[in-house]
Design an enzyme around this catalytic site. Structure first.
Site, PDB file in Angstrom:
ATOM      1  N   ARG A  17       0.825  -1.216   0.000  1.00 27.17           N
ATOM      2  CA  ARG A  17       0.000   0.000   0.000  1.00 27.17           C
ATOM      3  C   ARG A  17       0.862   1.271   0.000  1.00 27.17           C
ATOM      4  O   ARG A  17       0.610   2.184  -0.801  1.00 27.17           O
ATOM      5  CB  ARG A  17      -0.955  -0.008   1.197  1.00 27.17           C
ATOM      6  CG  ARG A  17      -2.122  -0.973   1.047  1.00 27.17           C
ATOM      7  CD  ARG A  17      -2.960  -0.989   2.306  1.00 27.17           C
ATOM      8  NE  ARG A  17      -2.183  -1.415   3.463  1.00 27.17           N
ATOM      9  CZ  ARG A  17      -2.550  -1.268   4.726  1.00 27.17           C
ATOM     10  NH1 ARG A  17      -3.706  -0.683   5.015  1.00 27.17           N
ATOM     11  NH2 ARG A  17      -1.796  -1.691   5.709  1.00 27.17           N
ATOM     12  N   ASN A  35      -6.481  -2.356   1.757  1.00 28.10           N
ATOM     13  CA  ASN A  35      -6.458  -3.808   1.912  1.00 28.10           C
ATOM     14  C   ASN A  35      -7.880  -4.337   1.929  1.00 28.10           C
ATOM     15  O   ASN A  35      -8.798  -3.684   2.418  1.00 28.10           O
ATOM     16  CB  ASN A  35      -5.776  -4.201   3.226  1.00 28.10           C
ATOM     17  CG  ASN A  35      -4.269  -4.210   3.108  1.00 28.10           C
ATOM     18  OD1 ASN A  35      -3.725  -4.238   2.021  1.00 28.10           O
ATOM     19  ND2 ASN A  35      -3.591  -4.180   4.244  1.00 28.10           N
TER      20      ASN A  35
END
EC number: 6.2.-.-
Length: 747
Positions: A17, A35
Site C-alpha cells: 500500500r 487492503n
C-alpha cells in the site's frame, strides 16, 4: 479516466500500500488504495497515458518481497477525486489471503542498526515495510497492527510520525518499533530467578557467556536456537550430550563475511547469493580441505550446514561473540521448535546454561529452512522460516476446500481451495505429545489465517500414523492417499505435468497399495492414476521398525535372503535368525533406504545410527571423489511389478580387499545404472519421455546426479523437486495433487 484494480498474490505484509501511494503521487494519479482480506483494491483517476504507466509499474516495479497479480481491471464512470490516500482496510466478500514468510532485515534497516547516530542503533527488532517477520507475527488479516503480535506495544510519538508519513519507508509498517516503544531483550542464567541484563546489555551478557563456553537458548523470529561457540569443542560436546544429539550435524551461524565463510566451506557466487537472500536458509556446503572449525560439528561428513544472520539480533550477537556460533533448533529431538518463553524455560533448562529471551510473542513456529545444492540447483530439504508458507498454483480449481495432513516424519500441512495450494512450514515428527499439540494448533490456525475451512481431509493411508488417526477422528470426510503415490504426484504437480511419466519413489518405508512396506518403487502414469511397474527386490527386516536405527539388521536381511552367513551383534543371534525364518516381527520391504543402511553396515561404516539417515549419509561421504563402476543388477520381469535384484552387490560390499571408497562409489553407480536400465526396459512397453526421481533417498546428491546423467544420456528428461522437498515434507502437497488427479478420471 477512472479505473479500478483488484490485485492478488503476495500484496500484504510487503509494504504494497505505501508503494502504491508513492507510485500514484509520482504519476499524478488521484484516488485511493486499501487492503481487502488478502487482496489490494485500487481506485485511480488521471490521464490515460499516466494510468497505463501506473498500471505497468504496479507489477514491474513492485517491492522485492511482493508478488502482485492484477486479477480485475474495470473502467468506472467519472467521479471527482482529489489527491491519493490509503483508506481503512475492509473485509472482502471473497478472501484472497497470501501470508508472506519472514524475511531478513533490509540494507536500510541494517545500516540504522550499525549507525551510532541513529535512534535505532543496535536495536535488535528493527524492521520496515520491506523486511522483518510476517508469518510468525500475523494473527489475522487484514494486515494491520492490531492483528499482529505487536498489538500490545503502543507506538511512541517518533514511530507514530514515521508510520503516518507517506515519504517514510515505515509508512504503514505494521511491526514498527524502536528502543523506546518496542520489544526488548532479557538475559538470564539458567540458575538465576530474574534477568541479569536487559536491552542492549543483554546481548553483551549473552555474548560473554558464549565466549566463556556456555550453551544458550536464544529466542529468534520463529522460535529458539540452541547456541554455543562453534570453535569450542568442549561446548559442542556438552551440547550434544545434553540435547542429546551425539552425531547429527549441527548448523553454524556465520557473520556476513565472505572470507570467514569460505575458509570453512566451498561456496559459489550463486550459493552465496542464496545465503544472503531474504530467506536466509541453512545451506549444506562442502567443507574446505583445511577448515579451522572442529570436525565434531558434522562427524564423518564432508559438508557443513551454514547460515548467515536471519535477524538484527543474530547479527548483533555474532558481532559481540566475536566468531561463528552453533545454531541448532531449540527443541527436544524431533519436536517442533519452541516459541514460548516459559515453555522454553521449562523444557530446555537441562540443556542450556542461560536464556536470551525477548518479549515479542511468536504467533506460530517457523524453523530454519534447509537447502542443498543438487544437480545444478539449490533444492529444499526443509520448508521453514523465509520459504514458507509456500504457495503453488493449481492447474484446475478445487471442487471443495481440502486439508492434507501429510505423513508421520517431517510433517507439513497443505491447504487447497480454488486454484491455490499452500504448504505450511516444517512441523516435525509426529511421535510426541507436543508435536500433536502443535499440529492441532496449526490445523486450526492455518485455516483461520487464510479464511478457508476444509470440508475434506487427505491423509497418509498408513493406519498407524498419528495424522491418519487424527483425520479419522475429526468427523470430516477423509480420503487416504498411498505414501508413494503422494511422492510421485508431488513431483508431477510442482512441474505442472499431467501426462504419463515414470517416477522412481525411493525412501525409507511407506504404506503401499498392497498393504506392504514400499520404499524402492517405480510408478508409471500420472497423478491419481499410477501403475506399480517395478520395485527393488523385497527382503524381510528382522526386528521391523528397529531396522531404521540399526543398519546391521538390514545387512542381516540381505545376507540371509541369499543364504549367506551373517552373525548379528546381539546376545543370542540364533534366536533372531530363527524368528526371522518364521516371519516373526520381520516384515517384508522394498525400501531403498534400508538397502543403503545395509550397504553402510556391510562396508563397516555404521552398525547403530543415532539419527535418521546417518548410514546413507556416511555412505555418500565415503564415496566422495571416487569414480564408481556399476555392477549390472538384473531386472526380473516375469510379472509386474518387476523386481530389481540387488544380489550382485552383496559379495562386492563384503569384499574387504577393496577400499571402502571404491565399494561405496560402486554401490551408488550400480543403483544409478539400474535406474536407467529400468527406465529403458519400461519405455519398451509404455510411452513416456520424462523420468522423475523423488523420495528421501534422492536427497543423496551423488546418487541423484549419477542417475540424472545416465537417464539424460539415454534420452530421457529428468524431473527433480524444485520448490517442494523430495522427502516426506512434500507428502502433504502430493496428497492434494494425487486426490485431484484421481477426481479427473482416466483419459
Amino acid at each position: 479516466m477512472t479505473l479500478r484494480w483488484l490485485l492478488t498474490g503476495r500484496v500484504q505484509g510487503v509494504g504494497f500500500r505505501p508503494f502504491v501511494y508513492r507510485l500514484a503521487r509520482e504519476h499524478g494519479i488521484h484516488g485511493w488504495v486499501r487492503n481487502r482480506s488478502g487482496q489490494v483494491e485500487i481506485l485511480g483517476q488521471g490521464r490515460t497515458d499516466r494510468l497505463d504507466r501506473f498500471e505497468r509499474a504496479l507489477t514491474d516495479a513492485a517491492p522485492p518481497t511482493a508478488a502482485p497479480h492484477i486479477a480485475e481491471r474495470e473502467v468506472l464512470a467519472w467521479q471527482q477525486l482529489e489527491d491519493f490516500r490509503i483508506e481503512t482496510s475492509q473485509a472482502g466478500d471473497r478472501p484472497w489471503i497470501q501470508v508472506p514468510p519472514d524475511h531478513f532485515a533490509c540494507p536500510d534497516c541494517l545500516a540504522e542498526v550499525r549507525d551510532p547516530t541513529d535512534r535505532r542503533y543496535r536495536y535488535p527488532f528493527n524492521n520496515c515495510t520491506q523486511c522483518g517477520p510476517r508469518y510468525t507475527l500475523i494473527r489475522a488479516l487484514p494486515y494491520d497492527r492490531p492483528n499482529t503480535t505487536l498489538s500490545g506495544f503502543v507506538m511512541c510519538p517518533a514511530c507514530a510520525t514515521e508510520y503516518r508519513d507517506p515519504g517514510d519507508r515505515r509508512f504503514h509498517a505494521e511491526p514498527i518499533a524502536c528502543p523506546d516503544c518496542g520489544p526488548w531483550l532479557s538475559y538470564r542464567p539458567d540458575t538465576a530467578p530474574a534477568p541479569a541484563a536487559e536491552g542492549e546489555a543483554a546481548v553483551e551478557a549473552a555474548a560473554a557467556a558464549l565466549r566463556a563456553g556456555e550453551i544458550l537458548a536464544v529466542k529468534g523470529i520463529g522460535g529458539y536456537h540452541l547456541m554455543c561457540a562453534a570453535d569450542n569443542t568442549d561446548a559442542i560436546e556438552r551440547l550434544r550430550a545434553r540435547k542429546p544429539r551425539p552425531h547429527k550435524p549441527l548448523a553454524v551461524l556465520f557473520p556476513d563475511e565472505v572470507s570467514l565463510l569460505r575458509r570453512e566451506v566451498n561456496c559459489s557466487e550463486a550459493e552465496l547469493a542464496c545465503l544472503r537472500s531474504a530467506q536466509r536458509p541453512i545451506l549444506l556446503l562442502p567443507r574446505t580441505p583445511a577448515p579451522s572449525l572442529p570436525e565434531s560439528l558434522a562427524p564423518g561428513l564432508g559438508e557443513l550446514g551454514v547460515m548467515l544472520p536471519c535477524s538484527p539480533l543474530h547479527a548483533l550477537l555474532l558481532q559481540a561473540a566475536g566468531g561463528p556460533l552453533v545454531a541448532t533448533s531449540g527443541n527436544l529431538s524431533g519436536e517442533p521448535v519452541l516459541t514460548d518463553n516459559a515453555e522454553a524455560d521449562a523444557r530446555l533448562s537441562d540443556v542450556v546454561d542461560g536464556f536470551l529471551h525477548h518479549n515479542r510473542p511468536i504467533q506460530r513456529p517457523a524453523d530454519d529452512s534447509v537447502l542443498r545444492p543438487i544437480a545444478g540447483a539449490v533444492r529444499p530439504l526443509r520448508l521453514g522460516r523465509g520459504s514458507a508458507p509456500l504457495e503453488l498454483e493449481l492447474e484446475t480449481g478445487v471442487p471443495e476446500p481440502l486439508l492434507a495432513v501429510g505423513a508421520h516424519m517431517k510433517n507439513t500441512l497443505a491447504l487447497a481451495w480454488d486454484r491455490r495450494l499452500i504448504v505450511s512450514p516444517h512441523i516435525g515428527d509426529m511421535g510426541s505429545r507436543r508435536s500433536l499439540e502443535v499440529f492441532r494448533q496449526l490445523v486450526e490456525d492455518f485455516q483461520a489465517l487464510h479464511g478457508v475451512r476444509a470440508t475434506r481431509l487427505l491423509c497418509d493411508a498408513h493406519p498407524d500414523y498419528t495424522t491418519h488417526r487424527w483425520a479419522r477422528e475429526s468427523g470430516l470426510p477423509v480420503t487416504p492417499v498411498f505414501h508413494h503415490h503422494a511422492h510421485a504426484s508431488a513431483l508431477c504437480g510442482e512441474h505442472g505435468i499431467d501426462e504419463p511419466c515414470l517416477i522412481f519413489t525411493w525412501d525409507g518405508t511407506g504404506y503401499g497399495a498392497d498393504g506392504g512396506l514400499w520404499g524402492g518403487e517405480a510408478l508409471y502414469g500420472r497423478p491419481g492414476h499410477w501403475r506399480h511397474l517395478a520395485r527393488l527386490r523385497p527382503f524381510r527386516l528382522p526386528g521391523g521398525d528397529r531396522a531404521g536405527r540399526e543398519p546391521w539388521r538390514a545387512a542381516a536381511a540381505l545376507c540371509w535372503e541369499n543364504g549367506l552367513d551373517y552373525t548379528p551383534p546381539v546376545t543370542e543371534p540364533s534366536l533372531l535368525r530363527a524368528a526371522w525364518q518364521r516371519g516373526l516381527n520381520s516384515p517384508a520391504t522394498s525400501a531403498a533406504g534400508r538397502l543403503f543402511d545395509a550397504a553402510a553396515s556391510l562396508i563397516g561404516l555404521l552398525q547403530t545410527a543415532s539419527y535418521e539417515g546417518q548410514g546413507p549419509m556416511l555412505l555418500e561421504q565415503a564415496a566422495a571423489g571416487c569414480a564408481g563402476e556399476a555392477l549390472v543388477l538384473p531386472l526380473l520381469t516375469e510379472a509386474p511389478p518387476w523386481q530389481l535384484d540387488w544380489t550382485p552387490l552383496l559379495a562386492h560390499l563384503r569384499d574387504g580387499r577393496l577400499p571402502v571408497a571404491q565399494r561405496a562409489a560402486d554401490f551408488h553407480a550400480s543403483l544409478a545404472g539400474a535406474i536407467r536400465d529400468t527406465a529403458r526396459r519400461t519405455a519398451a512397453d509404455h510411452a513416456f519421455t520424462r523420468v522423475g526421481l523423488t523420495g528421501g533417498v534422492f536427497q543423496n546428491r551423488l546418487l541423484t546426479e549419477l542417475a540424472q546423467s545416465r537417464l539424460q544420456a539415454a534420452g530421457f528428461e529428468v524431473l527433480l523437486c524444485r520448490q517442494l522437498p523430495c522427502n516426506d515434507a512434500g507428502i502433504s502437497a502430493g496428497q492434494v495433487y494425487e486426490h485431484l488427479g484421481g477426481q479427473r478420471g482416466e483419459d
